[in-house]
Motif scaffolding. Structure first.
Motif, mmCIF file in Angstrom:
data_model
loop_
_atom_site.group_PDB
_atom_site.id
_atom_site.type_symbol
_atom_site.label_atom_id
_atom_site.label_comp_id
_atom_site.label_asym_id
_atom_site.label_seq_id
_atom_site.Cartn_x
_atom_site.Cartn_y
_atom_site.Cartn_z
ATOM 1 N N GLN A 431 -6.893 22.420 -61.835
ATOM 2 C CA GLN A 431 -6.362 21.094 -62.135
ATOM 3 C C GLN A 431 -7.377 20.042 -61.726
ATOM 4 O OE1 GLN A 431 -2.475 20.262 -60.612
ATOM 5 N NE2 GLN A 431 -2.529 18.097 -61.154
ATOM 6 N N LEU A 432 -7.745 19.190 -62.678
ATOM 7 C CA LEU A 432 -8.690 18.108 -62.442
ATOM 8 C C LEU A 432 -7.934 16.790 -62.505
ATOM 9 C CD1 LEU A 432 -11.608 19.325 -64.740
ATOM 10 C CD2 LEU A 432 -11.313 19.755 -62.308
ATOM 11 N N THR A 433 -8.202 15.925 -61.536
ATOM 12 C CA THR A 433 -7.546 14.630 -61.442
ATOM 13 C C THR A 433 -8.590 13.563 -61.202
ATOM 14 O OG1 THR A 433 -5.567 15.679 -60.500
ATOM 15 C CG2 THR A 433 -5.753 13.292 -60.294
ATOM 16 N N VAL A 434 -8.509 12.472 -61.956
ATOM 17 C CA VAL A 434 -9.437 11.360 -61.799
ATOM 18 C C VAL A 434 -8.632 10.069 -61.896
ATOM 19 C CG1 VAL A 434 -9.959 11.323 -64.282
ATOM 20 C CG2 VAL A 434 -11.565 10.291 -62.667
ATOM 21 N N ALA A 435 -8.996 9.106 -61.046
ATOM 22 C CA ALA A 435 -8.323 7.816 -61.043
ATOM 23 C C ALA A 435 -8.892 6.944 -62.166
ATOM 24 C CB ALA A 435 -8.493 7.120 -59.700
ATOM 25 N N VAL A 436 -8.013 6.247 -62.842
ATOM 26 C CA VAL A 436 -8.416 5.354 -63.928
ATOM 27 C C VAL A 436 -7.800 3.984 -63.675
ATOM 28 C CG1 VAL A 436 -8.601 7.221 -65.595
ATOM 29 C CG2 VAL A 436 -6.442 5.989 -65.382
ATOM 30 N N GLU A 437 -8.434 2.982 -64.235
ATOM 31 C CA GLU A 437 -7.949 1.604 -64.144
ATOM 32 C C GLU A 437 -7.770 1.047 -65.543
ATOM 33 O OE1 GLU A 437 -9.188 -2.769 -62.278
ATOM 34 O OE2 GLU A 437 -10.416 -0.984 -61.888
ATOM 35 N N LYS A 438 -6.675 0.329 -65.723
ATOM 36 C CA LYS A 438 -6.362 -0.278 -67.011
ATOM 37 C C LYS A 438 -6.663 -1.769 -66.937
ATOM 38 C CE LYS A 438 -2.561 3.019 -67.393
ATOM 39 N NZ LYS A 438 -1.083 3.180 -67.533
ATOM 40 N N ALA A 439 -7.549 -2.212 -67.796
ATOM 41 C CA ALA A 439 -7.963 -3.601 -67.770
ATOM 42 C C ALA A 439 -6.938 -4.487 -68.465
ATOM 43 C CB ALA A 439 -9.330 -3.758 -68.437
ATOM 44 N N SER A 440 -6.938 -5.745 -68.083
ATOM 45 C CA SER A 440 -6.094 -6.740 -68.741
ATOM 46 C C SER A 440 -6.850 -7.279 -69.952
ATOM 47 C CB SER A 440 -5.741 -7.878 -67.778
ATOM 48 O OG SER A 440 -4.998 -7.388 -66.677
ATOM 49 N N ILE A 441 -6.240 -7.204 -71.107
ATOM 50 C CA ILE A 441 -6.879 -7.647 -72.336
ATOM 51 C C ILE A 441 -6.227 -8.941 -72.805
ATOM 52 C CG2 ILE A 441 -7.492 -5.302 -72.972
ATOM 53 C CD1 ILE A 441 -5.178 -5.218 -74.875
ATOM 54 N N ALA A 442 -6.917 -9.633 -73.708
ATOM 55 C CA ALA A 442 -6.406 -10.896 -74.231
ATOM 56 C C ALA A 442 -5.124 -10.656 -75.024
ATOM 57 C CB ALA A 442 -7.460 -11.575 -75.103
ATOM 58 N N TYR A 443 -4.304 -11.688 -75.069
ATOM 59 C CA TYR A 443 -3.019 -11.506 -75.759
ATOM 60 C C TYR A 443 -3.214 -11.292 -77.253
ATOM 61 C CZ TYR A 443 -3.054 -16.216 -77.764
ATOM 62 O OH TYR A 443 -3.374 -17.333 -78.493
ATOM 63 N N THR A 444 -4.337 -11.757 -77.799
ATOM 64 C CA THR A 444 -4.604 -11.550 -79.227
ATOM 65 C C THR A 444 -5.046 -10.124 -79.535
ATOM 66 O OG1 THR A 444 -6.859 -12.383 -78.876
ATOM 67 C CG2 THR A 444 -5.183 -13.955 -79.610
ATOM 68 N N GLU A 445 -5.408 -9.332 -78.517
ATOM 69 C CA GLU A 445 -5.853 -7.959 -78.720
ATOM 70 C C GLU A 445 -4.720 -6.950 -78.624
ATOM 71 O OE1 GLU A 445 -10.432 -8.244 -77.066
ATOM 72 O OE2 GLU A 445 -8.830 -7.768 -75.658
ATOM 73 N N HIS A 446 -3.545 -7.383 -78.263
ATOM 74 C CA HIS A 446 -2.414 -6.473 -78.175
ATOM 75 C C HIS A 446 -1.886 -6.155 -79.560
ATOM 76 C CE1 HIS A 446 -1.565 -6.214 -73.824
ATOM 77 N NE2 HIS A 446 -2.096 -7.429 -73.760
ATOM 78 N N PRO A 447 -1.351 -4.968 -79.765
ATOM 79 C CA PRO A 447 -0.742 -4.621 -81.056
ATOM 80 C C PRO A 447 0.570 -5.375 -81.245
ATOM 81 C CG PRO A 447 -0.388 -2.852 -79.483
ATOM 82 C CD PRO A 447 -1.298 -3.837 -78.809
ATOM 83 N N PRO A 448 1.116 -5.374 -82.449
ATOM 84 C CA PRO A 448 2.391 -6.083 -82.665
ATOM 85 C C PRO A 448 3.514 -5.569 -81.771
ATOM 86 C CG PRO A 448 1.348 -5.549 -84.753
ATOM 87 C CD PRO A 448 0.552 -4.860 -83.701
ATOM 88 N N ASP A 449 3.551 -4.252 -81.524
ATOM 89 C CA ASP A 449 4.565 -3.681 -80.625
ATOM 90 C C ASP A 449 3.956 -3.476 -79.242
ATOM 91 O OD1 ASP A 449 2.838 -1.832 -81.616
ATOM 92 O OD2 ASP A 449 4.309 -0.216 -81.783
ATOM 93 N N ALA A 450 3.586 -4.577 -78.601
ATOM 94 C CA ALA A 450 2.860 -4.488 -77.327
ATOM 95 C C ALA A 450 3.676 -3.823 -76.238
ATOM 96 C CB ALA A 450 2.422 -5.882 -76.888
ATOM 97 N N SER A 451 4.979 -4.030 -76.243
ATOM 98 C CA SER A 451 5.807 -3.446 -75.189
ATOM 99 C C SER A 451 5.892 -1.932 -75.290
ATOM 100 C CB SER A 451 7.214 -4.057 -75.244
ATOM 101 O OG SER A 451 7.163 -5.455 -75.046
ATOM 102 N N ARG A 452 5.616 -1.375 -76.459
ATOM 103 C CA ARG A 452 5.644 0.083 -76.611
ATOM 104 C C ARG A 452 4.477 0.734 -75.887
ATOM 105 N NH1 ARG A 452 2.905 3.480 -79.976
ATOM 106 N NH2 ARG A 452 3.865 5.515 -80.374
ATOM 107 N N GLY A 453 3.297 0.121 -75.889
ATOM 108 C CA GLY A 453 2.123 0.697 -75.270
ATOM 109 C C GLY A 453 1.077 1.094 -76.292
ATOM 110 N N TRP A 454 0.013 1.683 -75.794
ATOM 111 C CA TRP A 454 -1.119 2.093 -76.630
ATOM 112 C C TRP A 454 -1.122 3.612 -76.765
ATOM 113 C CZ3 TRP A 454 -5.295 -0.855 -78.719
ATOM 114 C CH2 TRP A 454 -5.195 -2.227 -78.497
ATOM 115 N N ASP A 455 -1.413 4.087 -77.979
ATOM 116 C CA ASP A 455 -1.594 5.519 -78.208
ATOM 117 C C ASP A 455 -3.010 5.906 -77.799
ATOM 118 O OD1 ASP A 455 0.947 6.284 -79.407
ATOM 119 O OD2 ASP A 455 0.367 4.977 -81.064
#
Length: 535
Positions: A431-455
């Motif tokens: 089992q391999l585990t690595v820490a990741v960080e999610k950056a804050s992006i501009a509101y214009t870069e979010h998809p239309p269904d932003a609350s659903r999340g990113w695939d």
């Protein structure tokens, strides 16, 4: 008279195709009953264009006449225009179940769109410009969102996705790889796919490509594969695969009997006159008693029944009947030597990416772990840890189990690329585990269904010892990013409009209303005046 004309044209085309050795077309269908009662079907259409090279000279980048008899002209123009030596494009929907279905006929079974190509470098255009033109051209050719595979999704792995054909010598080539996990495959993609076939869906095996049944399967996907073989030429391989469920499609409950009519709702009435070979392969089961009709043309040594369509003039409807038609759910015999599981655990800003590699054989395995993440996902490689059967072995790298082959940080909005070589001891789980960080992006870069999340794209596990499947794909992940409150702009707009309406209405009312001075001398007169106005 019209029928005779059509037959004469078909014979003329068949004769011309037989006389022309520069192009050749063949087709086949592979049917394989699975352990869970489902049926795996893989359509394959192969066109060979005999030529010495696939990358033309610099003058070929200009408009020149191209003449093909069987090879799709629109695809050939894209390959020559952008100097593509090898191309692999797949559109899949669903998740391939390695545990129940075994290895797929073609390894590219990732959910969504996956595309990788070897493009020649040099000339007046850069490789990135040619990749952009190729993706846009394929987007229009297949009615897909290939144009979204821009620099934000494109990487260049150094070890994974080696050429499956021969790259022409004398020119340097570069590998470009991109995925789009949110892309779906539907009838709009199947229609141009059928148009690239010489016989279309009017004859041959392509008559079974019924979109109403194929897109109702538990898993389905199509692929366009082009490679150059030094001894033969350019090979175009069009594939369509589907995992059908005869138990669900049967009229009788729990019956696993199947036929062309029951699973495809169609039969093959006539062969394709252009195809040099047209065969149907049915994998014969070993344990359960069965009956297969009509009579088999021939049988291969590995237990495969073969039907040759070129020798058959009557309608073909292959039927498999089981002695015990009722399907009984029983434990599936898992024979996969390697199992993979991936998880993303954490919050909106920080998370842990974990992947489990289980070796079920008594030999040491060495695999390549490939991760491609969007530019807003950062990997902290110094946090990479490895455990064997739950026992922590320390941080890596450096470590005896892992070795970082290549890493590309997400700079200039380019995706994150990680290639790691992992050594798995016999009969153990790493089992391999690595820490990741999610950056804050501009509101214009979010998809239309932003609350659903990113695939997020799936990980690719590629065995380096050439034992077992060529590639294993994990399931896609759903990433939850820091998302602003998109209802606030709506509230601000509503409040602003309300204030503007009140202010404008008040001023407009004052400016447009006429005021009249009325003198009232006495109480009786005032009452009479009011009474007259009310009447």
């Amino acid at each position: 008279m019209l029928v005779l004309t059509i037959l004469a044209l078909q014979l003329a085309v068949a004769f011309a195709a037989g006389e022309n050795d520069s192009e050749q077309f063949s087709e086949n269908l592979r049917l394989r009953p699975l352990q869970d009662g489902r049926l795996s079907s893989t359509f394959e259409f192969v066109t060979i264009l005999r030529t010495r090279t696939t990358v033309e000279s610099e003058s070929a980048f200009h408009e020149q006449a191209q003449h093909y008899t069987l090879f799709p002209l629109a695809l050939g123009q894209l390959l020559r225009r952008y100097a593509v030596s090898e191309l692999h494009l797949t559109l899949n929907s669903g998740k391939w179940n390695y545990e129940s279905w075994g290895d797929p006929d073609y390894p590219s079974v990732a959910s969504g769109a996956e595309m990788w190509a070897w493009i020649a470098a040099g000339g007046g255009e850069s490789v990135d410009q040619r990749w952009k033109g190729l993706t846009n051209g394929l987007s229009g050719l297949l009615c897909a969102s290939m144009g979204s595979l821009d620099k934000k999704r494109t990487t260049s792995p150094s070890i994974a996705f080696r050429p499956e054909g021969d790259l022409p010598s004398g020119k340097s080539h570069q590998l470009l790889y991109a995925t789009l996990p949110s892309e779906n495959v539907c009838t709009e993609n199947l229609t141009p796919f059928i148009k690239m076939l010489p016989c279309k869906a009017k004859s041959g095996i392509a008559m079974l490509l019924n979109p109403h049944r194929l897109f109702d399967a538990d898993w389905h996907g199509m692929g366009v594969h082009v490679r150059w073989l030094a001894q033969e030429g350019i090979e175009l391989r069009l594939t369509f695969g589907a995992v059908l469920n005869p138990v669900r499609l049967s009229l009788n409950a729990m019956s696993r009997d199947w036929s062309f009519r029951s699973v495809f709702d169609r039969t093959i009435s006539r062969p394709c006159p252009i195809a040099t070979s047209s065969s149907i392969y049915v994998k014969l089961p070993y344990a359960d008693p069965y009956s297969l009709t009509p009579d088999i043309s021939r049988t291969a040594p590995e237990g495969v029944a073969i039907y040759d369509l070129r020798d058959r003039l009557e309608e073909l409807d292959v039927k498999m009947r089981w002695r015990d038609p009722v399907f009984h759910f029983r434990p599936i015999e898992n024979k996969q030597p390697l199992s993979v599981r991936r998880l993303l655990l954490g919050g909106q800003t920080r998370a842990d990416l974990s992947i489990q590699l289980m070796n079920k054989e008594n030999v040491t395995r060495q695999v390549l772990w490939l991760e491609t993440m969007p530019w807003f996902i950062y990997f902290y490689l110094h946090t990479l840890t490895a455990t064997i059967d739950g026992n922590r072995m320390g941080k890596a790298p450096p470590h005896s189990l892992t070795r970082i082959a290549s890493y590309a940080p997400p700079t200039d909005h380019k995706p994150t690329l990680l290639e790691c070589i992992v050594t798995i001891p016999p009969l153990s789980t790493v089992q391999l585990t690595v820490a990741v960080e999610k950056a804050s992006i501009a509101y214009t870069e979010h998809p239309p269904d932003a609350s659903r999340g990113w695939d997020l794209p799936p990980a690719v596990i590629q065995p380096l010892d050439h034992h077992g499947p060529r590639r294993i794909y994990t399931s896609t992940l759903l990433g939850d990013l820091p998302t602003p409150d998109f209802s606030m702009p709506y509230n601000v707009i509503i409040m602003t409009c309300t204030l503007v309406a009140l202010f404008f209405g008040s001023i407009f009312n004052i400016l447009t209303r006429s005021f009249i001075w009325v003198e009232v001398e006495g109480d009786d007169d005032a009452q009479d005046l009011v009474k007259q106005k009310t009447e």
